[in-house]
Design a protein around this motif. Structure first.
Motif, PDB file in Angstrom:
ATOM      1  N   VAL A 128      42.830  41.396  36.699  1.00 53.63           N
ATOM      2  CA  VAL A 128      42.267  40.044  36.635  1.00 53.63           C
ATOM      3  C   VAL A 128      41.300  39.750  37.602  1.00 53.63           C
ATOM      4  O   VAL A 128      40.228  39.170  37.257  1.00 53.63           O
ATOM      5  N   ALA A 129      41.469  40.166  38.858  1.00 56.78           N
ATOM      6  CA  ALA A 129      40.528  39.944  40.170  1.00 56.78           C
ATOM      7  C   ALA A 129      39.202  40.718  39.632  1.00 56.78           C
ATOM      8  O   ALA A 129      38.155  40.211  39.971  1.00 56.78           O
ATOM      9  N   ASP A 130      39.386  41.959  39.460  1.00 57.39           N
ATOM     10  CA  ASP A 130      37.907  42.594  38.861  1.00 57.39           C
ATOM     11  C   ASP A 130      37.226  41.787  37.757  1.00 57.39           C
ATOM     12  O   ASP A 130      35.941  41.863  37.963  1.00 57.39           O
ATOM     13  N   GLN A 131      38.018  41.639  36.730  1.00 51.83           N
ATOM     14  CA  GLN A 131      37.173  41.018  35.710  1.00 51.83           C
ATOM     15  C   GLN A 131      36.464  39.685  36.274  1.00 51.83           C
ATOM     16  O   GLN A 131      35.393  39.449  35.653  1.00 51.83           O
ATOM     17  N   MET A 135      53.309  30.824  34.931  1.00 47.86           N
ATOM     18  CA  MET A 135      53.193  30.681  36.294  1.00 47.86           C
ATOM     19  C   MET A 135      51.701  31.153  36.617  1.00 47.86           C
ATOM     20  O   MET A 135      51.562  31.215  37.833  1.00 47.86           O
ATOM     21  N   PHE A 136      50.796  31.411  35.990  1.00 42.75           N
ATOM     22  CA  PHE A 136      49.373  31.569  36.166  1.00 42.75           C
ATOM     23  C   PHE A 136      48.698  31.549  34.767  1.00 42.75           C
ATOM     24  O   PHE A 136      48.841  32.354  34.014  1.00 42.75           O
ATOM     25  N   ASP A 137      47.971  30.287  34.724  1.00 45.36           N
ATOM     26  CA  ASP A 137      47.148  29.981  33.515  1.00 45.36           C
ATOM     27  C   ASP A 137      45.973  29.535  33.670  1.00 45.36           C
ATOM     28  O   ASP A 137      45.691  28.785  34.660  1.00 45.36           O
ATOM     29  N   SER A 138      45.118  29.486  32.698  1.00 46.55           N
ATOM     30  CA  SER A 138      43.674  29.232  32.901  1.00 46.55           C
ATOM     31  C   SER A 138      43.535  27.548  33.057  1.00 46.55           C
ATOM     32  O   SER A 138      42.471  27.271  33.542  1.00 46.55           O
ATOM     33  N   ASN A 139      44.400  26.784  32.569  1.00 44.89           N
ATOM     34  CA  ASN A 139      44.170  25.557  32.570  1.00 44.89           C
ATOM     35  C   ASN A 139      44.494  25.057  33.712  1.00 44.89           C
ATOM     36  O   ASN A 139      43.876  23.916  34.261  1.00 44.89           O
ATOM     37  N   SER A 140      45.620  25.186  34.250  1.00 46.17           N
ATOM     38  CA  SER A 140      46.126  24.849  35.530  1.00 46.17           C
ATOM     39  C   SER A 140      46.205  25.397  36.998  1.00 46.17           C
ATOM     40  O   SER A 140      46.507  24.760  37.869  1.00 46.17           O
ATOM     41  N   CYS A 141      45.646  26.716  36.998  1.00 48.72           N
ATOM     42  CA  CYS A 141      45.795  27.375  37.997  1.00 48.72           C
ATOM     43  C   CYS A 141      44.386  26.924  39.130  1.00 48.72           C
ATOM     44  O   CYS A 141      43.374  26.342  38.644  1.00 48.72           O
ATOM     45  N   GLY A 142      44.743  26.818  40.403  1.00 55.14           N
ATOM     46  CA  GLY A 142      43.684  26.427  41.263  1.00 55.14           C
ATOM     47  C   GLY A 142      42.760  27.357  41.309  1.00 55.14           C
ATOM     48  O   GLY A 142      43.021  28.523  41.513  1.00 55.14           O
ATOM     49  N   ASP A 171      52.741  39.755  41.235  1.00 52.81           N
ATOM     50  CA  ASP A 171      52.126  40.796  42.258  1.00 52.81           C
ATOM     51  C   ASP A 171      50.689  39.934  42.749  1.00 52.81           C
ATOM     52  O   ASP A 171      49.954  39.631  41.390  1.00 52.81           O
ATOM     53  N   THR A 172      50.394  39.807  43.897  1.00 49.72           N
ATOM     54  CA  THR A 172      49.008  39.576  44.021  1.00 49.72           C
ATOM     55  C   THR A 172      47.841  40.404  43.605  1.00 49.72           C
ATOM     56  O   THR A 172      48.046  41.548  43.583  1.00 49.72           O
ATOM     57  N   GLY A 173      46.993  39.772  42.962  1.00 43.93           N
ATOM     58  CA  GLY A 173      45.705  40.770  42.709  1.00 43.93           C
ATOM     59  C   GLY A 173      44.470  40.485  43.429  1.00 43.93           C
ATOM     60  O   GLY A 173      44.441  39.590  44.160  1.00 43.93           O
ATOM     61  N   LEU A 174      43.842  41.538  43.806  1.00 47.51           N
ATOM     62  CA  LEU A 174      42.791  41.693  44.451  1.00 47.51           C
ATOM     63  C   LEU A 174      41.720  42.760  43.944  1.00 47.51           C
ATOM     64  O   LEU A 174      41.759  43.800  43.359  1.00 47.51           O
ATOM     65  N   THR A 175      40.506  42.292  43.883  1.00 50.69           N
ATOM     66  CA  THR A 175      39.168  43.121  43.495  1.00 50.69           C
ATOM     67  C   THR A 175      39.216  44.326  44.405  1.00 50.69           C
ATOM     68  O   THR A 175      39.455  44.781  45.490  1.00 50.69           O
ATOM     69  N   GLY A 176      39.026  45.469  43.409  1.00 51.71           N
ATOM     70  CA  GLY A 176      38.706  46.818  43.967  1.00 51.71           C
ATOM     71  C   GLY A 176      40.179  47.592  44.450  1.00 51.71           C
ATOM     72  O   GLY A 176      39.834  48.409  45.167  1.00 51.71           O
ATOM     73  N   ARG A 177      41.113  47.145  44.130  1.00 52.36           N
ATOM     74  CA  ARG A 177      42.402  48.074  44.240  1.00 52.36           C
ATOM     75  C   ARG A 177      42.686  48.897  43.240  1.00 52.36           C
ATOM     76  O   ARG A 177      43.658  49.613  43.412  1.00 52.36           O
ATOM     77  N   LYS A 178      41.953  49.195  42.221  1.00 49.29           N
ATOM     78  CA  LYS A 178      42.396  50.297  41.156  1.00 49.29           C
ATOM     79  C   LYS A 178      41.239  51.024  40.854  1.00 49.29           C
ATOM     80  O   LYS A 178      40.745  51.540  39.842  1.00 49.29           O
ATOM     81  N   ILE A 179      40.676  51.648  42.115  1.00 48.97           N
ATOM     82  CA  ILE A 179      39.385  52.520  42.108  1.00 48.97           C
ATOM     83  C   ILE A 179      39.726  53.799  41.295  1.00 48.97           C
ATOM     84  O   ILE A 179      38.904  54.445  40.740  1.00 48.97           O
ATOM     85  N   ILE A 180      40.835  54.266  41.569  1.00 46.29           N
ATOM     86  CA  ILE A 180      41.457  55.429  40.700  1.00 46.29           C
ATOM     87  C   ILE A 180      41.486  55.384  39.043  1.00 46.29           C
ATOM     88  O   ILE A 180      41.018  56.171  38.345  1.00 46.29           O
ATOM     89  N   VAL A 181      42.014  54.548  38.789  1.00 46.14           N
ATOM     90  CA  VAL A 181      42.012  53.861  37.361  1.00 46.14           C
ATOM     91  C   VAL A 181      40.836  53.731  36.890  1.00 46.14           C
ATOM     92  O   VAL A 181      40.345  54.114  35.654  1.00 46.14           O
ATOM     93  N   ASP A 182      39.686  53.026  37.641  1.00 43.15           N
ATOM     94  CA  ASP A 182      38.492  52.793  37.259  1.00 43.15           C
ATOM     95  C   ASP A 182      37.552  54.014  36.887  1.00 43.15           C
ATOM     96  O   ASP A 182      36.816  54.185  36.203  1.00 43.15           O
ATOM     97  N   THR A 183      38.156  55.199  37.531  1.00 44.85           N
ATOM     98  CA  THR A 183      37.164  56.608  37.375  1.00 44.85           C
ATOM     99  C   THR A 183      37.801  57.675  36.918  1.00 44.85           C
ATOM    100  O   THR A 183      37.682  57.391  35.622  1.00 44.85           O
ATOM    101  N   THR A 240      37.619  38.781  44.405  1.00 42.32           N
ATOM    102  CA  THR A 240      38.621  37.810  43.771  1.00 42.32           C
ATOM    103  C   THR A 240      39.948  38.037  44.246  1.00 42.32           C
ATOM    104  O   THR A 240      40.245  39.124  44.251  1.00 42.32           O
ATOM    105  N   PHE A 241      40.871  36.710  44.737  1.00 38.14           N
ATOM    106  CA  PHE A 241      42.265  36.830  45.107  1.00 38.14           C
ATOM    107  C   PHE A 241      42.918  36.195  44.050  1.00 38.14           C
ATOM    108  O   PHE A 241      42.698  34.901  43.747  1.00 38.14           O
ATOM    109  N   CYS A 242      43.974  36.774  43.307  1.00 37.67           N
ATOM    110  CA  CYS A 242      44.731  36.031  42.593  1.00 37.67           C
ATOM    111  C   CYS A 242      46.335  35.992  42.868  1.00 37.67           C
ATOM    112  O   CYS A 242      46.642  36.978  43.412  1.00 37.67           O
ATOM    113  N   SER A 243      46.956  34.826  42.883  1.00 32.77           N
ATOM    114  CA  SER A 243      48.319  34.601  43.036  1.00 32.77           C
ATOM    115  C   SER A 243      49.056  33.746  42.304  1.00 32.77           C
ATOM    116  O   SER A 243      48.255  33.076  41.324  1.00 32.77           O
TER     117      SER A 243
END
Length: 424
Positions: free
Chosen positions: A19-22, A84-91, A252-264, A44-47
């Motif tokens: 989610v963070a990567d996208q 508990m995480f949706d496009s309309n109401s999340c900050g 679980d918290t999401g953060l950009t760049g934490r799936k580099i092995i999945v990405d490659t 991007t940081f998502c929680s």
């Protein structure tokens, strides 16, 4: 027969890190849509109920960061309050500031001598295991999650309880002497789901649906040779903890760049350590990794080797690579003299066949276009290249232009490589 096992994993577009990567790549695309010279380093940081977008950006464009983040979250499927995480109401909070002038001065030359945006080494890899020149365990891990997503999004879905977050893992058994895949050994699939019954009933229903719906659709989508690797004796683990209702950024918290092995390459090849998403192509973390994949894929497709790893390295502000390294793992073809082509010779040929200055890579692969959001789930490499008409804003006017996506996956250098290595 001696054999060995190798495993790779993937995650769905609803995984919190993805989610963070996208979001990061969607923000990058919106800047490039208006200003192709934008310099972007976006994280991007998502929680639970919260998204934070931060980074360094230099651009003439104005982008609605909040609107962009919400659009991506909604597209992924987080659009219900119960998640508990949706496009309309999340900050959505933005903490964007301008790029450091010390970095900017080395990457803003508008010519072929534009320097690399950072130091570092980048890797590209290809092998002949699959039609996409990707390792089989990762290819299958991506593919099963793409099918799961298609089922989740389909009208009258046969699995209506599915939620966006999911993970997969494939273990393949190989012949130790030839390196040839022999069979699918183990499949692990964990998918987020609605709460619709007791824990045991939910688990049994989901496991049954994976066996009777998901895996048959996966097998049907594969070439016959790959499909034959699914025998009746593979091990299957579905939601091994028994329950997966709370997921995504709420789980679980999401953060950009934490799936580099999945990405490659799923752990099959080396990785330079730099993430891709949220970075404009002046960052060689991204552009040079794409270029190295382009080289490796075309080399393997041309028959130079059955498997190839390409490393390129750079110094910040310097255009030419510091070094080029090749490893064919003993699979290189024989040259015109009947001797196996050496890895060092292949590396020397790369310099003459491919211009690896950052500006040349950007030009060849058309990387200043808004093409990055689709790369941020299911792998930056191993994808099918395509063109699509995209709306751009140039000098205040809206124009439509056909642009190339996944250009680094094109097999457009095969004949030139064959000629250079005198291969039939």
């Amino acid at each position: 027969m001696k054999t060995y096992l190798f495993t790779s994993e993937s995650v769905s577009e609803g995984h919190p890190d993805k989610v963070a990567d996208q979001i990061s790549d969607a923000v990058l695309d919106e800047f490039l849509r208006q200003d192709p010279e934008s310099h972007v380093a976006c994280e991007t940081f998502c929680s639970t109920g919260l998204t934070i977008v931060a980074g360094e950006i230099t651009s003439e464009a104005y982008v609605d960061i909040q609107g962009t983040a919400r659009r991506v979250i909604d597209r992924i499927g987080y659009n219900k309050a119960e998640y508990m995480f949706d496009s309309n109401s999340c900050g959505v909070l933005s903490a964007i500031h301008e790029q450091s002038p010390d970095i900017n001065r080395g990457v803003s030359r508008q010519n072929a001598d534009q320097g690399a945006g950072d130091q570092g080494m980048m890797f590209g890899y290809a092998c002949s295991e699959t039609d996409s020149y990707m390792p089989l365990p990762l290819f299958l891990s991506h593919r099963i999650l793409q099918i799961l997503s298609e089922i989740r999004r389909s009208k009258n879905s046969k699995m209506p309880y599915l939620r966006p977050d999911a993970k997969s893992q494939f273990t393949i058994e190989y012949d130790a002497e030839t390196g040839k895949p022999l069979r699918v050994h183990t499949i692990v699939l964990s998918t987020q789901h609605d709460s619709f019954a007791s824990d045991d009933v939910m688990h049994d229903k989901i496991e049954q649906d994976v066996k009777l719906i998901v895996i048959p659709q996966l097998i049907a989508s594969l070439p016959a040779e790959t499909a034959a690797l699914f025998r009746t004796d593979y091990i299957l683990h579905v939601n091994p903890t028994g329950k997966f209702v709370i997921g995504g950024p709420a789980g679980d918290t999401g953060l950009t760049g934490r799936k580099i092995i999945v990405d490659t390459y799923g752990g099959r090849a080396a990785h330079g350590g730099g993430a891709f998403s949220g970075k404009d192509p002046s960052k060689v973390d991204r552009s040079a990794a794409y270029a190295a994949r382009h080289i490796a894929k075309n080399m393997v497709a041309a028959g130079v080797a059955k498997e190839m790893l390409v490393q390129v390295s750079y110094a910040i502000g310097i255009a030419q690579p510091v070094s080029i390294f090749v490893n064919t793992y003993g699979t290189a073809a024989k040259g015109f003299d009947g001797e196996q082509i050496s890895d060092s010779f292949i590396a020397s040929k790369i310099s003459s066949l491919f211009d690896l200055r950052p500006a040349a890579i950007i030009e060849r692969l058309q990387l200043k276009n808004p093409i990055y959001e689709p790369t941020a789930a299911y792998g930056h490499v191993g994808r099918e290249p395509y063109t699509r008409e995209v709306e751009l804003i140039r000098e205040g006017k809206r124009i439509t232009k056909e642009i190339q996506f996944f250009g680094w996956e094109k097999l457009d250098m095969v004949e030139e490589i064959k000629s250079a290595f005198q291969l039939a």
